[in-house]
Structures are given as C-alpha cells and as structure tokens.
Design an enzyme around this catalytic site. Structure first.
Site, short mmCIF file in Angstrom:
data_model
loop_
_atom_site.label_atom_id
_atom_site.label_comp_id
_atom_site.label_asym_id
_atom_site.label_seq_id
_atom_site.Cartn_x
_atom_site.Cartn_y
_atom_site.Cartn_z
N TYR A 96 3.54 -7.08 1.75
CA TYR A 96 2.88 -7.90 2.77
C TYR A 96 3.19 -9.39 2.57
CZ TYR A 96 0.13 -3.81 4.22
OH TYR A 96 -0.27 -2.57 4.67
N LYS A 118 4.92 5.29 -5.89
CA LYS A 118 5.99 6.15 -5.37
C LYS A 118 7.14 6.06 -6.36
CE LYS A 118 7.75 8.82 -2.17
NZ LYS A 118 7.29 10.21 -1.99
N ASP A 138 2.05 9.93 -1.54
CA ASP A 138 1.96 10.99 -0.53
C ASP A 138 1.02 12.10 -1.01
OD1 ASP A 138 3.86 11.47 -2.50
OD2 ASP A 138 5.35 12.36 -1.15
N ASP A 190 -3.98 -0.44 1.17
CA ASP A 190 -4.40 -0.65 2.56
C ASP A 190 -4.56 0.71 3.25
OD1 ASP A 190 -4.92 -1.81 5.01
OD2 ASP A 190 -2.82 -2.30 5.45
N ASP A 238 -8.36 3.10 3.94
CA ASP A 238 -8.83 3.56 5.26
C ASP A 238 -9.10 5.05 5.23
OD1 ASP A 238 -8.57 1.03 6.42
OD2 ASP A 238 -7.67 1.83 8.25
#
Ligand code: IPM
Ligand code: MG
Length: 374
Positions: free
Chosen positions: A142, A189, A221, A245, A249
């Site tokens: 980001y 990852k 994942d 992020d 959620d």
C-alpha cells in the site's frame, strides 16, 4: 486527569458515530473524574470539499499534538472518481503514516448476545470467537513504489518490507500473544513471495525471546479458508498490510458483528498518538438517518482509554456498558435478529442516538464488574 482528543468525524455515518462516542467518553469523564477536550478536524471527502486536500496539514498538526485521535470513517461515491492521491482513502493512509501508527490491532470478537448473527454453523463457533489480527499498517504494497508505464499499458505496486518494520510488528504480535492465548500465527505467502520468506526468517530469529509463545506460519489462502472452517484455532494473527486488510474484513464477518468491531492503530509514539476507529466503513446511504450502529466507535474509545491513556479500569467500564446494553435487548438494524426468530421478541430496535444514550446511562449507572478508582 485532563486529556486532549483530536476527532476526525469524516464522511457518511462518521459524524453520527463519533458524536455518540464522545458522549460516552464524557460519561467516562464524569464517572471517573477525567476531562476530555475535543478538537474536531477535517479528513477525507469533507476535507477535499473544504480545502481540496484529503489530509490538510492543519489536521496532521492537531492530531500529532493530541493525546489520542478518534476517527469515524472516510469516503463515499461522491469522491470515487478522483485520482488515487486525492481520494479520501489517501487521507487515511496519510494520517496513519504521519502518526507512525504501524500496528493495527483488530480484535475479531463474537459477542455472546449476538451469537445468532454469526453466519457460521453453531458447532463451529461453540464457545465463542476471540481472535486478534495485528496488521502492519504503514508499509508493504500500500506504501511501496507504484506506477504506470509510459505507454499506459501496464501498472505496478511493490511489496517491500525492511527488517525493522517486520521486527516491530512481530514484537507486538509476540507481546499480545503473551497476554492472551500464547499462540501467534504469522500469515504470509512464503511459497511464492520473497518478502514473505523474509518475514519468516525474521520471525525465526525473534521467537527465542518469547519461548512460551507457540509460533506458527500459514499461507494466506489457507488462512482465509481456515477462518471459516475452524476459526477457533486462532489466537493472534500477525501479517502484512494487504493480507491483514483482507483477513480482518473476513474475520469481522465471521463473528457476525461487523457493526461492533473496533480497532486501534498504534506505533511507538515518537511521531504521534494512537488512532482509534471502527472497522466498518462510511455507509453513505444511511448517513444522518439515525440508523448507524455507534457501538464499534464506542468500543474504539475503550481501546483508546486502554492503549493511549493507560486507563484500563475506564476501558473495561465502557466494554461492560456496551455488553449490558446488548443484554438489555437494544439493537440497531445491523445487529437485529431476523423477523420471526425466537430472540426477536426480546429485542427493542433503536436508532443511533438512543443506543448511544443507553451506553451513557450504563456507564453512569456503574454497570458491570469494573471497580472505580475515584
Ligand atoms: C481499512 C480500509 C482502508 C485500508 C482503506 C479505506 C484505505 O479498508 O481500514 O481496512 O485499506 O486500510
Ligand atoms: Mg479494509
């Protein structure tokens, strides 16, 4: 004691929920003998409209000088077509960076009173859910180098982390795990990304300092899948900006309490104070209609009292007040049971103001186990 709080009501329902949170904080002040002075500042869409910038310099100045910052929400369709650096979201990223708020604590907690709202099968969440996601907040993709090729036919964003950035974030992860279930899962990852392999290397180098913490790693994942398959396996999750992020959620929805969850964004304090905000967005469609749930913002002031002001008793009093209000059956639309469900009969549907007023009354009534200092 006297404290100065910078408030960023922002856009959409932000002003509705920040107003109620400040009233709750005032109630804390009356009960425990503190004084809170608020300085409202502009950020996001409203700041763009008033000044042309999503994060005016005056806002940064006021926030840096405060003891803590309380934020509602920013953004809305009105500003969706502006270039990236002038969108309301740029204000949010900018204030996090300006305050050096590099650790984002997102507790995903299932409130027993709202268990019926959890979308997972009851046997999966039997015993409740209490996960703490710690998201790196001022680095990674980001904030990395981004751009477009001169021919306009490609674009890129870069994931890059330095050792100190990872170390300080994982340090919060280990310390938080020590205060809770002593389990830390680093999500990455590492089967594909070099930066993730580096995160693991840094974690391996640190783990000897917290021998009591069970450290594990999980690919992102798989973590997304495990959060719905068996969320009770998690205690503390520490991860990068983008993965945090996304997973936070998901975790919030899993608890069934998205309108209830608070967050704290903190650093080492050298650049500025902590920033506290509900994790729900600005919900422009219901702004100003007295429909928003103020409880996530009110719970954010509990985090503010705890982490920025060191007032644990006061923080617990706010949390106890929220629980008692839920137990008494008050519900805003987002946490109301479905029509016809058995719990519906015990509920009273209320708006933003009535919910806020009930929390104020509960704080003043000294509900819950908290012992007053004064
Ligand atoms: C969040 C939000 C923000 C983020 C957006 C609005 C920039 O999604 O706080 O999670 O990605 O950090
Ligand atoms: Mg998000």
């Amino acid at each position: 004691m006297k404290f100065s709080i910078a408030t960023i009501p922002g856009d959409g329902i932000g002003p509705d929920v920040v107003r109620e949170a400040c009233l709750a904080l005032d109630a804390v002040g009356r009960r425990f003998g503190h004084e809170f002075a608020y300085t409202p500042v502009l950020m996001g869409g409203c700041a763009i409209d008033a000044t042309g910038l999503p994060l005016p310099p005056e806002t940064v100045k006021v926030c840096k000088a405060a003891d803590a910052v309380l934020l509602g929400a920013v953004g809305g369709p009105k500003w969706d077509n502006l270039p990236g650096n002038l969108r309301p979201e740029a204000g949010l990223l900018g204030i996090r960076a300006a305050l050096g708020a590099w650790a984002n604590l997102r507790p995903a907690l299932m409130f027993p009173e709202l268990a019926a709202a959890c979308p997972l099968r009851p046997d999966i969440v039997e015993g409740g859910l209490d996960i703490l996601i710690i998201r790196e907040l001022t680095g990674g993709i980001y904030f990395g180098e981004k751009g477009r090729s001169p021919d306009g036919q490609s674009a890129w964003d870069t994931e890059k982390y330095s050792r100190p950035e990872i170390e300080r974030l994982l340090g919060v992860g280990f310390e938080s795990a020590m205060k809770r279930g002593k389990k830390l899962c680093v999500v990455d990852k590492a089967n594909v990304m070099e930066s993730s392999r580096f995160w693991r290397e840094v974690a391996e180098g640190m783990k000897g300092r917290w021998p009591e913490v069970a450290l594990s790693y999980m690919y992102v994942d798989n973590a997304a899948m495990q959060l719905v398959r068996n969320p009770r396996q998690f205690d503390v999750i520490a991860t990068s900006n983008i993965f945090g992020d996304i997973l936070s959620d998901e975790a919030s929805m899993v608890t069934g309490s998205i309108g209830m969850l608070a967050s704290a964004s903190i650093g080492d304090g050298s650049l500025g104070p902590g920033l506290y905000e509900p994790i729900h967005g600005s919900a422009p469609d219901i702004a100003g209609t007295d429909k928003a749930n103020p409880l996530a913002t009110i719970l954010s002031i509990a985090l503010l009292l705890r982490h920025s002001l060191g007032l644990e008793t006061e923080a617990k009093a706010v949390e106890a007040a929220v629980r008692s209000v839920l137990a008494s059956g008050l519900r805003t639309g987002d946490i109301a049971s479905a029509a016809g469900s058995p719990s519906k009969a015990r509920e009273k549907s209320v708006g933003t103001r009535e919910m806020g007023a009930a929390v104020v009354a509960a704080i003043e009534a000294k509900t819950g186990p908290a012992k007053d200092r004064t």
